[in-house]
Design a protein around this motif. Sequence first.
Motif, short mmCIF file in Angstrom:
data_model
loop_
_atom_site.label_atom_id
_atom_site.label_comp_id
_atom_site.label_asym_id
_atom_site.label_seq_id
_atom_site.Cartn_x
_atom_site.Cartn_y
_atom_site.Cartn_z
N ASP A 135 4.64 13.17 -2.86
CA ASP A 135 5.69 12.44 -3.56
C ASP A 135 7.05 12.59 -2.90
OD1 ASP A 135 3.90 11.55 -5.42
OD2 ASP A 135 4.34 13.10 -6.90
N ALA A 136 7.33 13.75 -2.32
CA ALA A 136 8.65 13.96 -1.71
C ALA A 136 8.89 12.97 -0.57
CB ALA A 136 8.78 15.40 -1.21
N VAL A 137 7.87 12.79 0.28
CA VAL A 137 7.99 11.83 1.38
C VAL A 137 8.10 10.42 0.83
CG1 VAL A 137 6.80 10.83 3.36
CG2 VAL A 137 6.80 13.30 3.03
N GLY A 138 7.27 10.12 -0.17
CA GLY A 138 7.33 8.79 -0.77
C GLY A 138 8.68 8.48 -1.37
N ASP A 139 9.25 9.47 -2.09
CA ASP A 139 10.57 9.25 -2.69
C ASP A 139 11.64 9.03 -1.61
OD1 ASP A 139 9.45 9.51 -5.15
OD2 ASP A 139 10.23 11.52 -5.56
N ALA A 140 11.55 9.80 -0.52
CA ALA A 140 12.53 9.64 0.55
C ALA A 140 12.45 8.24 1.17
CB ALA A 140 12.31 10.71 1.62
N LEU A 141 11.24 7.72 1.32
CA LEU A 141 11.08 6.38 1.88
C LEU A 141 11.58 5.30 0.92
CD1 LEU A 141 7.59 6.72 3.61
CD2 LEU A 141 9.83 6.53 4.72
N LEU A 142 11.34 5.51 -0.37
CA LEU A 142 11.87 4.57 -1.35
C LEU A 142 13.40 4.54 -1.31
CD1 LEU A 142 9.59 5.29 -4.45
CD2 LEU A 142 9.63 3.20 -3.08
N GLY A 172 10.39 -1.04 -10.58
CA GLY A 172 9.17 -0.28 -10.85
C GLY A 172 8.98 0.77 -9.78
N GLY A 173 7.79 1.38 -9.74
CA GLY A 173 7.55 2.45 -8.78
C GLY A 173 7.83 2.06 -7.35
N ASP A 174 7.19 1.01 -6.86
CA ASP A 174 7.44 0.53 -5.50
C ASP A 174 7.84 -0.95 -5.53
OD1 ASP A 174 5.05 -0.54 -6.25
OD2 ASP A 174 3.95 0.03 -4.44
N SER A 175 8.52 -1.33 -6.60
CA SER A 175 8.92 -2.73 -6.80
C SER A 175 10.43 -2.85 -6.84
CB SER A 175 8.34 -3.27 -8.12
OG SER A 175 6.93 -3.20 -8.11
N PHE A 176 10.92 -3.89 -6.17
CA PHE A 176 12.35 -4.15 -6.10
C PHE A 176 12.60 -5.63 -6.40
CE2 PHE A 176 11.45 -0.50 -3.52
CZ PHE A 176 12.53 0.35 -3.69
N GLN A 186 0.82 -1.22 0.00
CA GLN A 186 0.00 0.00 0.00
C GLN A 186 0.85 1.27 0.00
OE1 GLN A 186 -2.75 -0.44 3.31
NE2 GLN A 186 -4.12 -1.74 2.10
N PHE A 187 1.90 1.24 -0.78
CA PHE A 187 2.77 2.41 -0.83
C PHE A 187 2.05 3.61 -1.45
CE2 PHE A 187 6.08 5.03 -2.78
CZ PHE A 187 6.88 5.28 -1.67
N LYS A 188 1.14 3.36 -2.35
CA LYS A 188 0.40 4.46 -2.97
C LYS A 188 -0.33 5.29 -1.92
CE LYS A 188 -2.95 5.47 -6.63
NZ LYS A 188 -3.77 6.35 -5.80
N ASP A 189 -0.82 4.63 -0.88
CA ASP A 189 -1.52 5.37 0.18
C ASP A 189 -0.58 6.35 0.87
OD1 ASP A 189 -3.74 3.92 -0.46
OD2 ASP A 189 -3.54 2.50 1.20
N ILE A 190 0.69 5.95 1.05
CA ILE A 190 1.67 6.85 1.66
C ILE A 190 1.91 8.06 0.76
CG2 ILE A 190 4.07 7.05 2.41
CD1 ILE A 190 3.97 4.14 3.21
N ASN A 191 2.05 7.80 -0.52
CA ASN A 191 2.24 8.91 -1.46
C ASN A 191 1.05 9.87 -1.43
OD1 ASN A 191 4.74 8.91 -2.63
ND2 ASN A 191 4.15 7.74 -4.43
#
Length: 543
Positions: A168-175, A196-200, A158-163
């Motif tokens: 996006d800035a917070v999401g990018d920092a967490l990624l 991918g976006g939230d895939s590793f 559920q990373f999209k919920d965090i974004n």
Amino acid sequence: MLEALPSPVLLIDRADRIVEVNEAFCRLAGQDRDYWLSTPIGAYLSPDQLVRFTREHAQVFATGEDLETEEVIDGHDGTVRQVVTRRRRIVFDGEPLVLTILTDITALREAESRVRHLAYHDSLTGLWNRAALNEQLAAALAEGGPAQPGLFVIDLYQFKDINDAFGDAVGDALLQAFAYRLAGAARGSDRVARTGGDSFAVLVEHCPDAESAEAECRRLLALAHIPLTGPAGDVTLGISIGAAWAQPGIGADELHRQAEFALYEAKRQPVNECRLFDAALAAKVQARRLLEADLRQALAAEDQLDLHYQPVLDSDGYRVVGVEALVRWHHPKQGMIPPADFIPIAEACGLIVPLGEWVLDRAAAMMMRFPHISLAVNLSPIQLRSPEIAGRILAILARHGMDPRQLQLEVTESAVLAMDSSVEAALARLRSDGVQLVLDDFGTGYSSLSHLHKLAIDRVKIDQSFVHDLGRSQDARAIIQAVLGIGQSLGIGVTAEGVEDETQKLFLSTFGCNEFQGYLFSRPLPADDAAAFLKSHAVREAA
């Protein structure tokens, strides 16, 4: 005449003495003309460079044939320059001389190097990207032996919920924080990628069985229990993992598919779960095989397949310059099946060749009404390796009276890298008849400038992922600027895919992009709707 040339020029006699230089060479070498007319060429070259220079100089004198080389030289200011040196034997005032012209390609090679690096690495996290991971996986499988690899694909929960909640800035920092942790947990032989976006993904060099895979899953799942510190405070991310390990005879694509199937199952379970590819999942793979059978029937009957056309527009956003033909499948039970689901099946089972020819045949019939715009169709790597592919394509065009110059064949970077002499010959035949070659999804893999030259690519398409990231990624902007700069330097057209808003279009136009494709202008349209769209817009006449 020499002074009028912007490139450094030297005239050298048979005794390796400089008899004339122009001002451009003097600026590069840091001394005036009189100095060089009285100084041996060796004063400017290292011992190794002097040996090579003397050998090449003698070769031109002996054979009379032009010689072109690429080399590194030192400028007088301490900079290292990459140059192309062209030599030609001439006779001036009765004396045989070698005319030597230096062309500085430093900026071009630096742009190529940056594109190469960015193409293999994720711009946000610095990890490898999917293309690099796939290459390493294929290499590991090719080595064989007892140390067979395991592939672990990871999605954040559920990373999209965090974004959406924090931006996006917070999401990018967490990624970035998660990528740093994942890379830090990797062992020396492991390969870590953001796919991918939230895939590793993690490629483990030695994973021979289910027990080893389960142990690796537990190790990776433990990373999710430690909070990550970001701009919004500490956050605990849940993850899901799909795992598969190599079996005898398995290929990179199949191993990746197995891991992705396992991940899909893991995501249906509670968070922080791992699923191994096993017999139950193999049964689901069988269902995919049934879909393959349905595709065969659909292709034979032709009543389930259809073409949509997405317009390509000129810089003013109104004049249509071409369309891209995109196949659609209306399954009688499952409804609309996305191309991303059935094209890989078609490639894997050998249906992509007849499917590709069906697409071209149907699209060529459509284009008889619009002879002044281009038609782009995708050419699979499997199609490229098909015998007599060039003859079959030209025969389809001839059957509909379509000018080959109207056709654009889109090939991917991975297809370019895998080309052999027979494929290059087929493409050369098509180009000789006027068919244009377009490098699709440019920047997502690695294709050097030498490939662009060798295959005489007419156009490149900037991948829509870079266009999408324009507003928030400096690297996306850098890649786009580099691609547009390379296109301008080499005289290659550039089309931007996935243009969805005016801000993206303005940025692209500013740096020289003049063809656009995306939802800002039109979605892919059924044939009748596409025909109406084309008639309602100005159409650029063929040159």
